[in-house]
Design an enzyme around this catalytic site. Structure first.
Site, PDB file in Angstrom:
ATOM      1  N   GLY A 206     -28.777 -13.965  -0.150  1.00 20.01           N
ATOM      2  CA  GLY A 206     -29.964 -13.622  -0.908  1.00 20.01           C
ATOM      3  C   GLY A 206     -29.559 -13.050  -2.256  1.00 20.01           C
ATOM      4  O   GLY A 206     -28.406 -12.646  -2.449  1.00 20.01           O
TER       5      GLY A 206
ATOM      6  N   GLN B 191     -30.217  -7.951  -9.723  1.00 20.65           N
ATOM      7  CA  GLN B 191     -28.778  -8.195  -9.579  1.00 20.65           C
ATOM      8  C   GLN B 191     -28.216  -9.092 -10.677  1.00 20.65           C
ATOM      9  O   GLN B 191     -27.004  -9.138 -10.870  1.00 20.65           O
ATOM     10  CB  GLN B 191     -28.470  -8.827  -8.208  1.00 20.65           C
ATOM     11  CG  GLN B 191     -28.707  -7.870  -7.050  1.00 20.65           C
ATOM     12  CD  GLN B 191     -28.292  -8.503  -5.734  1.00 20.65           C
ATOM     13  OE1 GLN B 191     -29.065  -9.229  -5.133  1.00 20.65           O
ATOM     14  NE2 GLN B 191     -27.066  -8.249  -5.297  1.00 20.65           N
TER      15      GLN B 191
ATOM     16  N   CYS C 249     -23.149  -6.624   0.010  1.00 17.59           N
ATOM     17  CA  CYS C 249     -24.032  -6.833  -1.138  1.00 17.59           C
ATOM     18  C   CYS C 249     -23.188  -7.370  -2.283  1.00 17.59           C
ATOM     19  O   CYS C 249     -22.113  -6.842  -2.565  1.00 17.59           O
ATOM     20  CB  CYS C 249     -24.696  -5.516  -1.542  1.00 17.59           C
ATOM     21  SG  CYS C 249     -25.823  -5.714  -2.938  1.00 17.59           S
ATOM     22  N   LEU C 250     -23.688  -8.410  -2.936  1.00 20.79           N
ATOM     23  CA  LEU C 250     -22.951  -9.002  -4.050  1.00 20.79           C
ATOM     24  C   LEU C 250     -22.745  -7.988  -5.174  1.00 20.79           C
ATOM     25  O   LEU C 250     -21.830  -8.133  -5.972  1.00 20.79           O
ATOM     26  CB  LEU C 250     -23.710 -10.222  -4.577  1.00 20.79           C
ATOM     27  CG  LEU C 250     -23.868 -11.366  -3.548  1.00 20.79           C
ATOM     28  CD1 LEU C 250     -24.884 -12.382  -4.036  1.00 20.79           C
ATOM     29  CD2 LEU C 250     -22.527 -12.020  -3.258  1.00 20.79           C
TER      30      LEU C 250
ATOM     31  N   HIS D 203     -33.446  -6.235   2.771  1.00 15.39           N
ATOM     32  CA  HIS D 203     -32.354  -5.936   1.825  1.00 15.39           C
ATOM     33  C   HIS D 203     -32.780  -6.282   0.386  1.00 15.39           C
ATOM     34  O   HIS D 203     -32.589  -5.487  -0.540  1.00 15.39           O
ATOM     35  CB  HIS D 203     -31.110  -6.736   2.248  1.00 15.39           C
ATOM     36  CG  HIS D 203     -29.900  -6.564   1.390  1.00 15.39           C
ATOM     37  ND1 HIS D 203     -28.714  -6.016   1.858  1.00 15.39           N
ATOM     38  CD2 HIS D 203     -29.673  -6.855   0.083  1.00 15.39           C
ATOM     39  CE1 HIS D 203     -27.819  -5.997   0.876  1.00 15.39           C
ATOM     40  NE2 HIS D 203     -28.377  -6.503  -0.213  1.00 15.39           N
ATOM     41  N   GLU D 204     -33.379  -7.475   0.229  1.00  8.44           N
ATOM     42  CA  GLU D 204     -33.737  -7.927  -1.131  1.00  8.44           C
ATOM     43  C   GLU D 204     -34.916  -7.133  -1.702  1.00  8.44           C
ATOM     44  O   GLU D 204     -34.946  -6.828  -2.892  1.00  8.44           O
ATOM     45  CB  GLU D 204     -34.058  -9.430  -1.136  1.00  8.44           C
ATOM     46  CG  GLU D 204     -32.934 -10.337  -0.644  1.00  8.44           C
ATOM     47  CD  GLU D 204     -31.589 -10.081  -1.292  1.00  8.44           C
ATOM     48  OE1 GLU D 204     -31.546  -9.584  -2.436  1.00  8.44           O
ATOM     49  OE2 GLU D 204     -30.572 -10.363  -0.643  1.00  8.44           O
TER      50      GLU D 204
ATOM     51  N   HIS E 149     -33.750  -4.010  -3.125  1.00  8.42           N
ATOM     52  CA  HIS E 149     -33.203  -4.171  -4.486  1.00  8.42           C
ATOM     53  C   HIS E 149     -34.301  -4.029  -5.538  1.00  8.42           C
ATOM     54  O   HIS E 149     -34.071  -3.458  -6.611  1.00  8.42           O
ATOM     55  CB  HIS E 149     -32.561  -5.551  -4.648  1.00  8.42           C
ATOM     56  CG  HIS E 149     -31.125  -5.630  -4.239  1.00  8.42           C
ATOM     57  ND1 HIS E 149     -30.137  -4.857  -4.825  1.00  8.42           N
ATOM     58  CD2 HIS E 149     -30.479  -6.399  -3.323  1.00  8.42           C
ATOM     59  CE1 HIS E 149     -28.960  -5.153  -4.282  1.00  8.42           C
ATOM     60  NE2 HIS E 149     -29.136  -6.081  -3.354  1.00  8.42           N
TER      61      HIS E 149
END
Ligand code: NI
Length: 188
Positions: free
Chosen positions: A46, A51, A89-90, A131-132, A135
């Site tokens: 995702g 991000q 997480c990226l 999670h997204e 963000h």
């Protein structure tokens, strides 16, 4: 389409509550398209717009072969929790911890044309949506950790030189098709 660079923890955009999308036009379509391509490039599960430095309420997802995007998402979570699963997480390369998430969620929002979207999710997809959406509210998965895991994560973040990690990530991406974060379970 373009592959965008991913913002790393320490960048204020990751701690900013993102603005609702109000303009549905070619720029938004390009954003979703670029985010999708970037997510695929890093083999992520995702990606949220902050991000890649865009403080707008948009995320893309890619779980179990199902890809999509949601704009202005609102989640209705179940009371129950699902078994903890390791998340990465990226935006926090190299870190992975089990995170507590709700069992199911219903995500409602719109697509890039402004058409209503409503998705019932459980398991990994429900985890990804949580999670997204976090963000978009300036929340990172490490904020959800407790006890020893939280201490270990914060220590690792303090100790890491994320500027150099970013450079390594870029270099790796240039030389391999595979994910830089593939060994860390769900990298979102
Ligand atoms: Ni993430």
């Amino acid at each position: 389409m373009a592959i965008l660079s991913i913002r790393i923890i320490g960048d204020p955009v990751l701690r900013t509550v993102a603005e609702p999308v109000t303009e549905f036009g070619p720029e938004l379509a390009k954003l979703v398209s670029d985010m999708t391509e970037t997510m695929e490039d890093v083999d992520g599960a995702g990606l949220a717009a902050p991000q890649i430095g865009v403080s707008q309420r948009v995320f893309t997802y890619r779980i179990g072969g199902v890809e999509g995007h949601i704009i202005n998402p609102v989640l209705e979570n179940s009371e129950e929790f699902q078994p903890d699963e390791v998340e990465g997480c990226l935006s926090i390369p190299g870190l992975a911890f089990p995170v507590r998430r709700r069992q199911t969620t219903r995500a409602t929002g719109v697509d890039l044309n402004g058409n209503p979207v409503s998705i019932e999710a459980e398991g990994m997809l429900a985890r990804c949506f949580q999670h997204e959406t976090d963000h978009l509210d300036g929340i990172l998965f490490t904020d959800r950790l407790e006890g020893e895991d939280r201490k270990t994560a914060l220590r690792a973040i303090r100790a890491a030189n994320y500027h150099s990690v970013t450079e390594q990530t870029t270099a790796k991406r240039a030389t391999t098709v595979a994910s830089s974060f593939g060994s860390f379970g769900v990298a979102e």
